[in-house]
Design a protein around this motif. Structure first.
Motif, PDB file in Angstrom:
ATOM      1  N   VAL A 134      31.922  59.691  49.419  1.00 26.66           N
ATOM      2  CA  VAL A 134      32.153  61.132  49.405  1.00 26.66           C
ATOM      3  C   VAL A 134      33.384  61.519  50.220  1.00 26.66           C
ATOM      4  O   VAL A 134      34.126  62.433  49.847  1.00 26.66           O
ATOM      5  N   ASN A 135      33.611  60.823  51.319  1.00 27.48           N
ATOM      6  CA  ASN A 135      34.686  61.223  52.229  1.00 27.48           C
ATOM      7  C   ASN A 135      36.038  60.579  51.923  1.00 27.48           C
ATOM      8  O   ASN A 135      36.965  60.674  52.722  1.00 27.48           O
ATOM      9  N   LYS A 136      36.119  59.931  50.774  1.00 31.56           N
ATOM     10  CA  LYS A 136      37.392  59.321  50.387  1.00 31.56           C
ATOM     11  C   LYS A 136      37.762  59.769  48.976  1.00 31.56           C
ATOM     12  O   LYS A 136      36.955  59.668  48.052  1.00 31.56           O
ATOM     13  N   LYS A 137      38.948  60.283  48.813  1.00 33.81           N
ATOM     14  CA  LYS A 137      39.374  60.789  47.516  1.00 33.81           C
ATOM     15  C   LYS A 137      39.579  59.652  46.529  1.00 33.81           C
ATOM     16  O   LYS A 137      40.008  58.558  46.889  1.00 33.81           O
ATOM     17  N   GLY A 138      39.281  59.934  45.259  1.00 34.61           N
ATOM     18  CA  GLY A 138      39.454  58.940  44.221  1.00 34.61           C
ATOM     19  C   GLY A 138      39.050  59.491  42.871  1.00 34.61           C
ATOM     20  O   GLY A 138      38.918  60.707  42.694  1.00 34.61           O
ATOM     21  N   ILE A 167      35.978  52.153  45.515  1.00 34.19           N
ATOM     22  CA  ILE A 167      35.509  52.892  46.680  1.00 34.19           C
ATOM     23  C   ILE A 167      33.997  52.806  46.774  1.00 34.19           C
ATOM     24  O   ILE A 167      33.433  52.575  47.845  1.00 34.19           O
ATOM     25  N   SER A 168      33.324  52.970  45.632  1.00 32.95           N
ATOM     26  CA  SER A 168      31.866  52.870  45.613  1.00 32.95           C
ATOM     27  C   SER A 168      31.389  52.548  44.204  1.00 32.95           C
ATOM     28  O   SER A 168      32.075  52.829  43.213  1.00 32.95           O
ATOM     29  N   LEU A 169      30.201  51.967  44.148  1.00 35.94           N
ATOM     30  CA  LEU A 169      29.592  51.644  42.865  1.00 35.94           C
ATOM     31  C   LEU A 169      28.080  51.795  43.020  1.00 35.94           C
ATOM     32  O   LEU A 169      27.481  51.217  43.926  1.00 35.94           O
ATOM     33  N   ALA A 170      27.484  52.602  42.161  1.00 34.16           N
ATOM     34  CA  ALA A 170      26.037  52.817  42.230  1.00 34.16           C
ATOM     35  C   ALA A 170      25.452  52.791  40.828  1.00 34.16           C
ATOM     36  O   ALA A 170      26.079  53.271  39.872  1.00 34.16           O
ATOM     37  N   THR A 171      24.272  52.198  40.697  1.00 32.75           N
ATOM     38  CA  THR A 171      23.575  52.200  39.417  1.00 32.75           C
ATOM     39  C   THR A 171      22.239  52.909  39.592  1.00 32.75           C
ATOM     40  O   THR A 171      21.670  52.945  40.684  1.00 32.75           O
ATOM     41  N   PHE A 172      21.753  53.476  38.490  1.00 34.09           N
ATOM     42  CA  PHE A 172      20.515  54.237  38.523  1.00 34.09           C
ATOM     43  C   PHE A 172      19.536  53.679  37.499  1.00 34.09           C
ATOM     44  O   PHE A 172      19.925  52.930  36.596  1.00 34.09           O
ATOM     45  N   ASP A 173      18.284  54.090  37.644  1.00 28.03           N
ATOM     46  CA  ASP A 173      17.238  53.602  36.749  1.00 28.03           C
ATOM     47  C   ASP A 173      17.608  53.824  35.291  1.00 28.03           C
ATOM     48  O   ASP A 173      18.270  54.798  34.941  1.00 28.03           O
ATOM     49  N   GLU A 174      17.082  52.953  34.459  1.00 29.50           N
ATOM     50  CA  GLU A 174      17.344  53.067  33.044  1.00 29.50           C
ATOM     51  C   GLU A 174      16.709  54.339  32.483  1.00 29.50           C
ATOM     52  O   GLU A 174      15.734  54.847  33.007  1.00 29.50           O
ATOM     53  N   LEU A 184      30.976  54.853  39.173  1.00 32.19           N
ATOM     54  CA  LEU A 184      32.010  54.043  39.803  1.00 32.19           C
ATOM     55  C   LEU A 184      33.091  54.967  40.345  1.00 32.19           C
ATOM     56  O   LEU A 184      33.557  55.864  39.640  1.00 32.19           O
ATOM     57  N   LYS A 185      33.456  54.767  41.592  1.00 31.69           N
ATOM     58  CA  LYS A 185      34.552  55.542  42.170  1.00 31.69           C
ATOM     59  C   LYS A 185      35.651  54.585  42.583  1.00 31.69           C
ATOM     60  O   LYS A 185      35.406  53.614  43.306  1.00 31.69           O
ATOM     61  N   ILE A 186      36.850  54.829  42.082  1.00 29.13           N
ATOM     62  CA  ILE A 186      37.992  53.955  42.362  1.00 29.13           C
ATOM     63  C   ILE A 186      39.165  54.787  42.862  1.00 29.13           C
ATOM     64  O   ILE A 186      39.201  56.014  42.689  1.00 29.13           O
ATOM     65  N   GLU A 187      40.110  54.115  43.496  1.00 28.98           N
ATOM     66  CA  GLU A 187      41.307  54.814  43.951  1.00 28.98           C
ATOM     67  C   GLU A 187      42.124  55.266  42.737  1.00 28.98           C
ATOM     68  O   GLU A 187      42.209  54.565  41.730  1.00 28.98           O
ATOM     69  N   LEU A 207      30.733  58.987  30.389  1.00 26.69           N
ATOM     70  CA  LEU A 207      30.120  60.319  30.452  1.00 26.69           C
ATOM     71  C   LEU A 207      31.075  61.346  31.072  1.00 26.69           C
ATOM     72  O   LEU A 207      31.129  62.479  30.623  1.00 26.69           O
ATOM     73  N   SER A 208      31.790  60.928  32.102  1.00 22.67           N
ATOM     74  CA  SER A 208      32.743  61.845  32.725  1.00 22.67           C
ATOM     75  C   SER A 208      33.734  61.061  33.575  1.00 22.67           C
ATOM     76  O   SER A 208      33.429  59.983  34.072  1.00 22.67           O
ATOM     77  N   VAL A 209      34.929  61.635  33.708  1.00 20.95           N
ATOM     78  CA  VAL A 209      35.962  61.075  34.573  1.00 20.95           C
ATOM     79  C   VAL A 209      36.523  62.246  35.374  1.00 20.95           C
ATOM     80  O   VAL A 209      37.071  63.198  34.805  1.00 20.95           O
ATOM     81  N   LYS A 210      36.368  62.206  36.698  1.00 23.82           N
ATOM     82  CA  LYS A 210      36.792  63.327  37.534  1.00 23.82           C
ATOM     83  C   LYS A 210      37.520  62.847  38.777  1.00 23.82           C
ATOM     84  O   LYS A 210      37.134  61.833  39.374  1.00 23.82           O
ATOM     85  N   ASN A 211      38.545  63.592  39.166  1.00 22.72           N
ATOM     86  CA  ASN A 211      39.166  63.352  40.455  1.00 22.72           C
ATOM     87  C   ASN A 211      38.357  64.096  41.513  1.00 22.72           C
ATOM     88  O   ASN A 211      38.167  65.309  41.415  1.00 22.72           O
ATOM     89  N   VAL A 212      37.858  63.385  42.489  1.00 21.63           N
ATOM     90  CA  VAL A 212      37.028  64.007  43.529  1.00 21.63           C
ATOM     91  C   VAL A 212      37.457  63.534  44.900  1.00 21.63           C
ATOM     92  O   VAL A 212      38.093  62.517  45.049  1.00 21.63           O
TER      93      VAL A 212
END
Length: 212
Positions: A134-138, A167-174, A184-187, A207-212
């Motif tokens: 959350v605290n790193k832009k990407g 920067i981060s990678l998280a997976t959720f239940d099927e 997935l959050k990347i630089e 599903l979505s691609v956003k600069n955050v």
């Protein structure tokens, strides 16, 4: 990560001695601006105390004492509740999530209930912010993948081939369609479009691609 990695140690925790009067407890709760405290007897956890617990104890009291007398003569140990509201330091920190229902603090104890420290709801939120970067832009890319062997490995190969800095990678239940959700959050860089196209060609549904 284990609970002991995010807890505040005992010497930095605000606690209540079981022998302390309720008027003393209320003063500490107000001065520290906190919701609740663990109650200890010789360093052993015996339960929790809060303003709600104190007020409920007074209104349910059958002694007929006035409020001032009740608060000065009744101790924290007399009214402490939720003696099972604790977690062990060797537990994984995810186990704290279902525990934060009644209070914003959770006691950490040994198997013999010796008090070791506290985990706060804020501590847990901070860990999730870190996990999601959350605290790193990407660039945050949300997508789904069908549940099949080797999909995460394939994702790793694509990330490596495009030299993405994760920067981060998280997976959720099927879902009910047996599709695992991945965030997935990347630089940010100039090959994001090519990278996402490659993901889609490989079977990942963007599903979505956003600069955050």
């Amino acid at each position: 990560m284990f609970v002991k990695g995010i807890m505040k140690p005992a010497h930095k925790s605000v606690t209540a001695e079981s022998s302390a009067s309720l008027s003393e407890i209320l003063k500490v709760l107000d001065e520290k601006d906190i919701e609740a405290m663990p109650v200890l007897t010789s360093g052993q956890f015996i339960g929790m105390i809060s303003k709600e617990i104190i007020f409920r104890a007074y209104f349910n009291s059958e002694d007929g004492m006035d409020r001032r007398t009740f608060l000065s003569e009744t101790t924290a140990g007399d009214v402490a509740m939720h003696e099972d509201y604790y977690i062990h330091d060797e537990e994984v920190f995810e186990r704290t999530l279902p525990m934060f229902k009644g209070f914003a603090v959770l006691a950490v104890v040994t198997p013999s209930k010796k008090f070791l420290g506290l985990v706060t709801r804020f501590d847990v939120i901070e860990q999730f912010e870190s996990a999601f970067g959350v605290n790193k832009k990407g660039v945050r890319i949300a997508f789904t993948s069908e549940e099949s062997s080797g999909r995460i490995e394939r994702l790793g190969d694509i990330i490596k081939s495009y030299h993405e800095n994760v920067i981060s990678l998280a997976t959720f239940d099927e879902t009910d369609k047996l599709a695992r959700r991945i965030v997935l959050k990347i630089e940010d860089n100039d090959n994001i479009d090519a990278f996402t196209r490659k993901l889609e060609k490989t079977g990942f549904r963007i599903l979505s691609v956003k600069n955050v």
